[in-house]
Scaffold this motif. Structure first.
Motif, PDB file in Angstrom:
ATOM      1  N   PHE A 271       0.700  -1.245  -0.033  1.00  0.00           N
ATOM      2  CA  PHE A 271       0.167   0.117   0.047  1.00  0.00           C
ATOM      3  C   PHE A 271       0.819   1.402  -0.112  1.00  0.00           C
ATOM      4  O   PHE A 271       0.727   2.032  -0.875  1.00  0.00           O
ATOM      5  CB  PHE A 271      -0.784   0.093   1.218  1.00  0.00           C
ATOM      6  N   ILE A 274       3.085   1.743  -3.122  1.00  0.00           N
ATOM      7  CA  ILE A 274       2.388   2.310  -4.457  1.00  0.00           C
ATOM      8  C   ILE A 274       2.194   3.613  -3.913  1.00  0.00           C
ATOM      9  O   ILE A 274       2.508   4.677  -4.931  1.00  0.00           O
ATOM     10  CB  ILE A 274       0.825   1.594  -4.372  1.00  0.00           C
ATOM     11  N   GLY A 275       1.790   4.071  -2.816  1.00  0.00           N
ATOM     12  CA  GLY A 275       1.593   5.658  -2.493  1.00  0.00           C
ATOM     13  C   GLY A 275       3.019   6.499  -2.708  1.00  0.00           C
ATOM     14  O   GLY A 275       3.088   7.792  -2.929  1.00  0.00           O
ATOM     15  N   GLN A 276       4.167   5.736  -2.624  1.00  0.00           N
ATOM     16  CA  GLN A 276       5.037   6.597  -2.655  1.00  0.00           C
ATOM     17  C   GLN A 276       6.062   6.248  -3.977  1.00  0.00           C
ATOM     18  O   GLN A 276       7.156   6.589  -4.153  1.00  0.00           O
ATOM     19  CB  GLN A 276       6.529   6.127  -1.273  1.00  0.00           C
ATOM     20  N   HIS A 277       5.366   5.491  -4.775  1.00  0.00           N
ATOM     21  CA  HIS A 277       6.002   5.018  -6.208  1.00  0.00           C
ATOM     22  C   HIS A 277       7.443   4.158  -5.805  1.00  0.00           C
ATOM     23  O   HIS A 277       8.267   4.660  -6.599  1.00  0.00           O
ATOM     24  CB  HIS A 277       6.173   6.236  -7.244  1.00  0.00           C
TER      25      HIS A 277
END
Lengths: 314, 500
Positions: A271, A274-277
């Motif tokens: 999670f 993904i948020g921080q690439h």
């Protein structure tokens, strides 16, 4: 059985390679630059370029793909862009939370759900059956994060018996770590138990209609003997299928529960990545998840064979 | 800017929490261990080196705790001595001579000298530097070290905010020996050193031996990272957290205020939350259209909806926590009729604008209200929720947007309007002139006056719709003293804390 296993393992490897390729391509297309996320809004083009070179993002895509796959084969999963530590270490750390949680939840769900389902089938359409099905209905209708929040409100905020979340780590002693997993396990297990109870009940009832049950009874077996020796084995096939599906779901999909209890598990890691690439972590985790799901499926197939010898030849 | 948490936005849950709180309130507080404290915050630092990333959480944990700079920023936003005991500025304002504090050493035992300062500054200004706030260092022409306790920094041109920049977390002093590993094994000069880090969950610091400022009152502090607002609420109510900063569920504050075991403080941050407009794109390049949008949005209502009224409304890009703040909230009063008239005057009708929204709750919540208000004056808004990396790529880098909602959390960052290629695409010679004057003005009173002019210019040009400054919400156990109320810089200095 051997050729069955060989075919299954070959399929496993092909599935993983295909997954790796797809996830790599998807993340190539997805807009977003890991270096930009790290450096934020003050970044200059020069320091972005310097960081991208550090991450190896300035290399052409095919080279990066081959390097990554080569690394995976040798157990080198690369270095996380956000944490700057080896991804393998991160995943192992998180595995130590997610795996015990998933195993405990599945055991708990099976331990509650299967006996309840059998009990309900044996007492079909009587008060006990109605009670169990009512429990199952509630369990199916209420999502697990809701259970999680209710459990926290009751046992942490209200009674103060359990920590409200977080994970002290196994190195601080098994009791403390296990205590942190009690409520999340329950929250994860209850809805699964409800599903298992329903599936076990209907599979058992269906098996009870079969001709061979009548034969067994005619041979002089008691109702209990028929149920445990003949009916249960047949009813277990759909139950094992569901258990397999549930396990993959629990490992890959515990994100919500890990969020409610702020547990440092794999779900939260993906999670956050993904948020921080943090694409290297995302890529590795997708492959790890795929490997887990495929492995569990193979295990389920083997379990079918054990439960029902006729299925080995398929 | 980087205060973007991931939350699940379960709006109903605070109601449940109210019920549980009444149960919790009757429980006796357990005996407090005064040798330690557990501080909970939303975001986890990805690394522990403030020179290696922009994430605010890095500074929250490390600033003034593990690492120190030559100067520091105190809770009132004032520049205070830190590793530099004193400094002198030459009459032409180009040379800064720092006298270093004697007897300072790094956590690995090596003494901190002028060579370390020279190394740290030159590393930050180097062409391959990865420092996220490179602007602090770009004015530096040379760094000299006449002796072990003196550093002479010469600037290329007069830069009034140079010293202020040195107070930021990005300007910490590191040792050449350990700099490469600071991301995961930080070696600083501060009062605390890293003890253990369970990534994804908690990080503990212990008092370092031989810090120049003495022993801190609380020798052991654990930071816990909880990003779900409901989980934060449960953690503070169950006593698992001794203090909680940047609490996410503002609607539950009344419950917490009623709990005698806890104290709640609502302070100001440097986070200007704005509806950013693409000034370079039709029809937003027309000042009448931008002014129409400013009149169409009731910032007080947005503030209530997004922060439960805990934010502070603003009318230009400046925080009320700064000395130069000018209240310009009256410049564009909420007036839908006027907005419609301005749109008609600009010859704009049937306008559809895209609003790209990053994940933080304040942005997502504001976006719904803003879209509804713009709908009232006939502007159709299509909301597009995107992840932060996509926001950086599409909005920030490629300027592919009409409107967006974001909080700019860097302190005193009004100079971003002076970058012609910034995503607002605002270009104003008048504003550039004011900013050049500010840089060249070292007299505080005169500079503060100029900041007022800069704010007025931005408001006059209606560059963006200025909404509110993010609140800093801190909930702490009543016995824990010293948490910062306001946030002139993202930091949680642990030496300020004590148990009573």
């Amino acid at each position: 059985m051997l050729s069955f296993l060989a075919r299954r393992l070959g399929g496993l490897a092909a599935t993983l390679l295909a997954t790796a390729l797809v996830v790599f391509l998807v993340l190539e297309i997805l807009p977003g630059d890991p270096a930009a996320v790290v450096l934020g809004l003050g970044a200059t083009p020069e320091n972005l370029a310097a960081l991208r070179a550090d991450f190896g993002l300035d290399r052409p895509a095919p080279e990066r793909f081959l390097r990554w796959i080569g690394g995976l084969l040798t157990g080198d999963l690369g270095t996380s862009y956000t944490y700057r530590v080896p991804v393998a270490d991160l995943i192992l750390e998180r595995m130590a939370v997610t795996l015990p949680l998933a195993v405990a939840a599945i055991l708990c769900a099976a331990g509650i759900g299967i006996p309840l389902g059998l009990y309900a089938a044996a007492n079909a359409n009587r008060a006990g059956d109605v009670g169990v099905m009512l429990f199952a209905q509630v369990g199916l209708a209420v999502p697990n994060f809701w259970f999680g929040i209710l459990l926290v409100l009751a046992f942490s905020v209200g009674l103060g018996w359990m920590p409200s979340g977080g994970f002290p780590g196994w190195e601080n002693g098994v009791p403390a770590a296990a205590r942190a997993l009690v409520l999340p396990t329950l929250a994860l297990a209850l809805p699964q138990a409800a599903i298992l109870a329903r599936v076990t009940r209907s599979a058992t009832l269906e098996a009870l209609q079969e001709d061979w049950v009548r034969t067994a009874r005619a041979k002089g077996l008691t109702a209990r003997q028929t149920l445990t020796r003949h009916v249960l084995r047949n009813a277990l096939v759909p139950v094992v299928t569901i258990l397999g599906l549930q396990f993959s779901f629990l490992v890959a999909g515990a994100i919500v529960i890990e969020n409610v209890f702020s547990l440092p598990g794999l779900g939260r890691l993906v999670f956050q990545a993904i948020g921080q690439h943090d694409i290297i972590v995302v890529k590795d985790l997708v492959v790890v998840f795929a490997a887990m799901v495929v492995t569990v499926n193979v295990a389920v197939d083997i379990a079918y064979g054990l439960v029902d010898p006729r299925l080995r030849r398929r | 800017m980087r205060g973007h948490g991931v939350r699940n936005g379960l709006g109903l849950l605070p109601l449940l929490a109210l019920g549980a709180a009444s149960v919790g309130a009757v429980l006796p507080a357990s005996a407090q261990d005064k040798g330690q404290a557990t501080l909970c915050q939303t975001l986890e630092p990805p690394v522990l080196d403030p020179t290696a990333g922009a994430a605010q959480a890095i500074r929250e944990v490390t600033y003034a705790n593990i690492f120190e700079g030559l100067v520091g920023i105190d809770r009132a936003g004032k520049i205070v001595p830190r590793l530099a005991e004193s400094w002198a500025i030459s009459p032409d304002n180009l040379t800064y001579t720092f006298k270093l504090r004697p007897g300072v050493s790094f956590h690995d035992g090596s003494p901190m000298t002028s060579a370390d300062v020279k190394y740290s500054l030159e590393r930050a200004v180097a062409p391959d530097s990865k420092n996220a706030q490179k602007w602090i260092f770009t004015p530096i022409a040379s760094v000299e070290t006449p002796d072990a306790s003196t550093v002479k920094v010469t600037l290329k041109q007069v830069t009034a905010n140079f010293l202020y920049g040195l107070g930021w977390g990005d300007a910490i002093i590191v040792s050449e020996k350990s700099a490469a590993n600071n991301a995961t094994a930080p070696v600083g000069t501060g009062p605390y050193r890293l003890d253990r880090w369970t990534r994804g969950d908690r990080l503990s610091l212990v008092a370092a031996d031989g810090w120049w400022g003495g022993k801190p009152a609380i020798p052991r502090v654990t930071f816990r990272f909880i990003n779900d607002p409901q989980a934060q609420l449960a953690a503070i109510q169950s006593g698992d957290c001794d203090a909680l900063t940047n609490f996410g569920a503002a609607e539950a504050l009344e419950t917490l205020k009623a709990d005698k075991r806890l104290t709640v403080s609502i302070g100001k941050t440097e986070g200007e939350t704005i509806v950013a407009m693409n000034n370079g794109k039709k029809p937003l390049d027309d000042i009448r259209v931008r002014r129409a949008l400013a009149h169409a949005i009731d910032r007080n209502q947005v503030n209530v909806g997004a922060t439960n009224g805990t934010g502070t409304p603003i009318g230009s890009h400046f925080s009320p926590a700064q000395p130069g703040y000018v209240d310009l909230t009256g410049r564009y009063p909420y007036d839908p009729a006027k907005a419609k008239a301005l749109l008609a005057e600009a010859g704009v009708s049937g306008l559809t604008l895209s609003l790209k929204v990053p994940p933080p709750a304040y942005a997502r919540r504001s976006s719904e209200i803003v879209a509804a208000m713009l709908g009232e004056v006939g502007i159709k808004v299509s909301i597009e929720n995107i992840e932060f990396p996509q926001w950086l790529d599409r909005v920030f880098k490629n300027k592919d947007y009409d409107l967006t909602i974001i909080s700019h959390t860097e302190p005193l960052d009004i100079n971003i309007y002076n970058r012609p290629d910034y995503y607002f695409q605002y270009r104003s010679p008048a504003f550039a002139e004011i900013m050049a004057k500010i840089d060249a003005t070292t007299d505080d009173a005169a500079r503060i006056k100029l900041y007022g002019d800069a704010q007025r210019q931005l408001a006059e040009d209606s560059v963006n719709v200025f909404l509110f400054v993010l609140p800093k919400i801190t909930v702490a156990k009543t016995g824990l003293k010293g948490m910062w109320t306001d946030w002139p810089i993202p930091a949680t200095p642990l030496t300020d804390l004590s148990w009573q």
